[in-house]
Design a protein around this motif. Structure first.
Motif, mmCIF file in Angstrom:
data_model
loop_
_atom_site.group_PDB
_atom_site.id
_atom_site.type_symbol
_atom_site.label_atom_id
_atom_site.label_comp_id
_atom_site.label_asym_id
_atom_site.label_seq_id
_atom_site.Cartn_x
_atom_site.Cartn_y
_atom_site.Cartn_z
ATOM 1 N N MET A 1 133.029 -37.874 26.715
ATOM 2 C CA MET A 1 133.563 -39.037 27.403
ATOM 3 C C MET A 1 134.795 -39.634 26.735
ATOM 4 O O MET A 1 135.663 -40.186 27.413
ATOM 5 C CB MET A 1 132.458 -40.111 27.475
ATOM 6 C CG MET A 1 132.730 -41.256 28.418
ATOM 7 S SD MET A 1 131.433 -42.540 28.324
ATOM 8 C CE MET A 1 129.942 -41.593 28.597
ATOM 9 N N CYS A 2 134.888 -39.540 25.428
ATOM 10 C CA CYS A 2 135.852 -40.362 24.686
ATOM 11 C C CYS A 2 137.104 -39.598 24.262
ATOM 12 O O CYS A 2 137.077 -38.392 24.056
ATOM 13 C CB CYS A 2 135.180 -40.957 23.447
ATOM 14 S SG CYS A 2 133.817 -42.065 23.858
ATOM 15 N N ASP A 3 138.195 -40.360 24.134
ATOM 16 C CA ASP A 3 139.447 -39.825 23.600
ATOM 17 C C ASP A 3 139.449 -39.902 22.075
ATOM 18 O O ASP A 3 139.835 -38.949 21.396
ATOM 19 C CB ASP A 3 140.633 -40.629 24.148
ATOM 20 C CG ASP A 3 140.678 -40.618 25.660
ATOM 21 O OD1 ASP A 3 140.840 -39.528 26.226
ATOM 22 O OD2 ASP A 3 140.539 -41.696 26.277
ATOM 23 N N ARG A 4 139.059 -41.057 21.555
ATOM 24 C CA ARG A 4 138.984 -41.245 20.106
ATOM 25 C C ARG A 4 137.621 -41.810 19.761
ATOM 26 O O ARG A 4 136.919 -42.344 20.608
ATOM 27 C CB ARG A 4 140.078 -42.201 19.606
ATOM 28 C CG ARG A 4 141.480 -41.621 19.684
ATOM 29 C CD ARG A 4 142.488 -42.470 18.903
ATOM 30 N NE ARG A 4 142.467 -43.857 19.330
ATOM 31 C CZ ARG A 4 142.390 -44.897 18.503
ATOM 32 N NH1 ARG A 4 142.294 -44.719 17.196
ATOM 33 N NH2 ARG A 4 142.388 -46.125 18.978
ATOM 34 N N VAL A 5 137.279 -41.703 18.487
ATOM 35 C CA VAL A 5 135.967 -42.177 18.055
ATOM 36 C C VAL A 5 136.066 -42.763 16.657
ATOM 37 O O VAL A 5 136.829 -42.293 15.821
ATOM 38 C CB VAL A 5 134.931 -41.026 18.092
ATOM 39 C CG1 VAL A 5 135.323 -39.908 17.157
ATOM 40 C CG2 VAL A 5 133.526 -41.521 17.762
ATOM 41 N N ARG B 1 129.587 -49.329 7.772
ATOM 42 C CA ARG B 1 130.938 -48.955 7.370
ATOM 43 C C ARG B 1 131.507 -47.931 8.346
ATOM 44 O O ARG B 1 130.799 -46.999 8.748
ATOM 45 C CB ARG B 1 130.950 -48.335 5.968
ATOM 46 C CG ARG B 1 130.432 -49.240 4.872
ATOM 47 C CD ARG B 1 130.477 -48.525 3.513
ATOM 48 N NE ARG B 1 129.783 -49.290 2.490
ATOM 49 C CZ ARG B 1 130.345 -50.257 1.786
ATOM 50 N NH1 ARG B 1 131.615 -50.575 1.998
ATOM 51 N NH2 ARG B 1 129.658 -50.923 0.867
ATOM 52 N N VAL B 2 132.786 -48.082 8.697
ATOM 53 C CA VAL B 2 133.477 -47.048 9.466
ATOM 54 C C VAL B 2 133.922 -45.974 8.482
ATOM 55 O O VAL B 2 134.674 -46.241 7.547
ATOM 56 C CB VAL B 2 134.684 -47.623 10.226
ATOM 57 C CG1 VAL B 2 135.545 -46.506 10.779
ATOM 58 C CG2 VAL B 2 134.207 -48.508 11.380
ATOM 59 N N ILE B 3 133.441 -44.753 8.688
ATOM 60 C CA ILE B 3 133.727 -43.687 7.726
ATOM 61 C C ILE B 3 134.773 -42.704 8.234
ATOM 62 O O ILE B 3 135.279 -41.892 7.460
ATOM 63 C CB ILE B 3 132.440 -42.941 7.329
ATOM 64 C CG1 ILE B 3 131.701 -42.433 8.561
ATOM 65 C CG2 ILE B 3 131.541 -43.831 6.504
ATOM 66 C CD1 ILE B 3 130.443 -41.654 8.234
ATOM 67 N N SER B 4 135.102 -42.781 9.522
ATOM 68 C CA SER B 4 136.164 -41.923 10.051
ATOM 69 C C SER B 4 136.593 -42.454 11.411
ATOM 70 O O SER B 4 135.759 -42.892 12.198
ATOM 71 C CB SER B 4 135.672 -40.474 10.184
ATOM 72 O OG SER B 4 136.722 -39.622 10.565
ATOM 73 N N VAL B 5 137.909 -42.420 11.670
ATOM 74 C CA VAL B 5 138.454 -42.793 12.974
ATOM 75 C C VAL B 5 139.488 -41.750 13.352
ATOM 76 O O VAL B 5 140.339 -41.382 12.533
ATOM 77 C CB VAL B 5 139.134 -44.182 12.953
ATOM 78 C CG1 VAL B 5 139.676 -44.535 14.340
ATOM 79 C CG2 VAL B 5 138.176 -45.264 12.479
ATOM 80 N N GLU C 1 140.670 -33.823 17.130
ATOM 81 C CA GLU C 1 141.211 -33.681 15.768
ATOM 82 C C GLU C 1 140.107 -33.748 14.719
ATOM 83 O O GLU C 1 140.115 -33.002 13.734
ATOM 84 C CB GLU C 1 142.257 -34.757 15.505
ATOM 85 C CG GLU C 1 143.589 -34.497 16.187
ATOM 86 C CD GLU C 1 144.641 -35.524 15.813
ATOM 87 O OE1 GLU C 1 144.314 -36.461 15.050
ATOM 88 O OE2 GLU C 1 145.776 -35.387 16.285
ATOM 89 N N LEU C 2 139.157 -34.663 14.927
ATOM 90 C CA LEU C 2 138.052 -34.759 13.973
ATOM 91 C C LEU C 2 137.249 -33.467 13.949
ATOM 92 O O LEU C 2 136.846 -32.983 12.884
ATOM 93 C CB LEU C 2 137.142 -35.937 14.333
ATOM 94 C CG LEU C 2 137.696 -37.335 14.054
ATOM 95 C CD1 LEU C 2 136.766 -38.391 14.615
ATOM 96 C CD2 LEU C 2 137.894 -37.549 12.561
ATOM 97 N N THR D 1 130.401 -28.772 16.621
ATOM 98 C CA THR D 1 130.258 -29.855 17.586
ATOM 99 C C THR D 1 130.429 -31.196 16.878
ATOM 100 O O THR D 1 130.444 -31.274 15.648
ATOM 101 C CB THR D 1 128.866 -29.826 18.248
ATOM 102 O OG1 THR D 1 127.876 -30.139 17.249
ATOM 103 C CG2 THR D 1 128.570 -28.464 18.848
ATOM 104 N N LEU D 2 130.526 -32.250 17.666
ATOM 105 C CA LEU D 2 130.612 -33.586 17.100
ATOM 106 C C LEU D 2 129.359 -33.906 16.284
ATOM 107 O O LEU D 2 129.412 -34.642 15.303
ATOM 108 C CB LEU D 2 130.806 -34.611 18.213
ATOM 109 C CG LEU D 2 131.133 -36.039 17.789
ATOM 110 C CD1 LEU D 2 132.417 -36.095 16.984
ATOM 111 C CD2 LEU D 2 131.252 -36.944 19.013
#
Length: 311
Positions: free
Chosen positions: A200-204, A211-215, A220-221, A294-295
């Protein structure tokens, strides 16, 4: 460059003196679907409650459409449509009556706007039926219609696919993509469903333990962890095989996934070179397989929630 609709910088929150949200920072742009991904208890809903003013932040800033939520709450929140957890609807009323009731509370919403949004969410056939007769998917769409009535530039959805069957999830996914692509809306979605975020998403933004550990871009991720190769070796040769692979300059990060299996990240065009290096070291190679990442693999690796087996 797309407009920054939501900007979160250094957000912090403590409950009972215990920090639970630590320095969260990210931006959401117009026309994108932005995923906020993390396990249950990671801090997703607490963050969302701060984004819409249901909880106060202990530090950091939130700007919506360039307006500070802390300094000018009415003007900032006017650009937001939101469903936190489940849409709040009156089941004894019709879908239309629910929308008209919300329109009266908001003010400045015309009957024409109600008709426009009903058509957009594809509820014309059921809008005059009582909400108690709606399926869960229809209630979700009516809730989103309610959130969109006042023409927000940011739509925030907290776990929107909870309870939906596969057909309902697919329908909601297509609808959310249409909101971003056709309406230019910034859509912020929190979820613990890895497959849905991936589709569904473009970015995550990946969040764990507050804590946000990756954006980054979903693709790309995933590419950071692409080109995994799995090697099947006799169990007695696993340690020696790991040593050989670790000494190849084109091999990155070798780990054991089973008694007789190793996995590494490498350019797949160099698999033949790696195989020759193992054979020269008298290590029998019983199998070689390229693994698609996969994600979920990425999430487990980044959060250290499991091994990196990619299975």
């Amino acid at each position: 460059m797309a407009e920054v609709v939501l900007s979160v910088n250094g957000l912090k929150k403590a409950i009972g003196g215990k920090p639970i949200i630590h320095d969260i920072t990210f931006d959401v742009f117009a026309g994108e679907v932005f995923g906020f991904l993390g396990p249950n208890g990671a801090g997703k809903t607490t963050t969302i409650r701060m984004l819409v003013g249901l909880a106060s932040a202990d530090g950091g800033s939130i700007r919506i459409g360039g307006v500070s939520l802390q300094d000018d709450f009415p003007r900032a929140i006017a650009r937001v449509g939101c469903i936190v957890e489940n849409p709040e609807l009156y089941k004894f009323m019709t879908g239309r009556e629910n929308l008209e009731h919300f329109a009266r509370m908001s003010g400045g919403i015309s009957a024409e706007r109600i008709e426009e949004i009903v058509r957009f969410v594809d509820l014309s056939h059921a809008i005059d039926e009582k909400v108690k007769t709606y399926s869960l998917g229809m209630r979700q769409r009516l809730g989103i219609a309610q959130a969109l009535l006042h023409n927000p530039s940011l739509l925030i959805l907290d776990e929107p696919t909870n309870g939906l069957d596969p057909a309902g999830i697919r329908e909601l996914r297509q609808f959310i993509r249409r909101l971003a692509e056709e309406e230019g809306l910034a859509v912020f979605i929190s979820s613990h469903l890895l497959s849905e975020i991936e589709m569904m998403c473009d970015r995550v933004a990946i969040i764990n333990k507050g804590r946000v550990i990756s954006v980054g871009l979903v693709q790309e991720l995933m590419e950071q962890f692409a080109d995994q190769v799995e090697w099947t070796l006799p169990a007695s040769h696993i340690a020696a095989g790991m040593d050989v692979l670790n000494h190849q300059p084109y091999v990155v990060d070798v780990w054991q996934t089973a008694e007789d299996r190793l996995k590494c990240r490498m350019d797949v065009e160099r698999v033949g070179d790696a195989n020759r290096a193992l054979v020269r070291a008298n290590i029998p190679v019983l199998g070689i397989a390229r693994k698609t990442v996969t994600l979920e693999d990425l999430f487990l690796t980044l959060t250290e929630g499991g091994d990196r087996s990619g299975t």
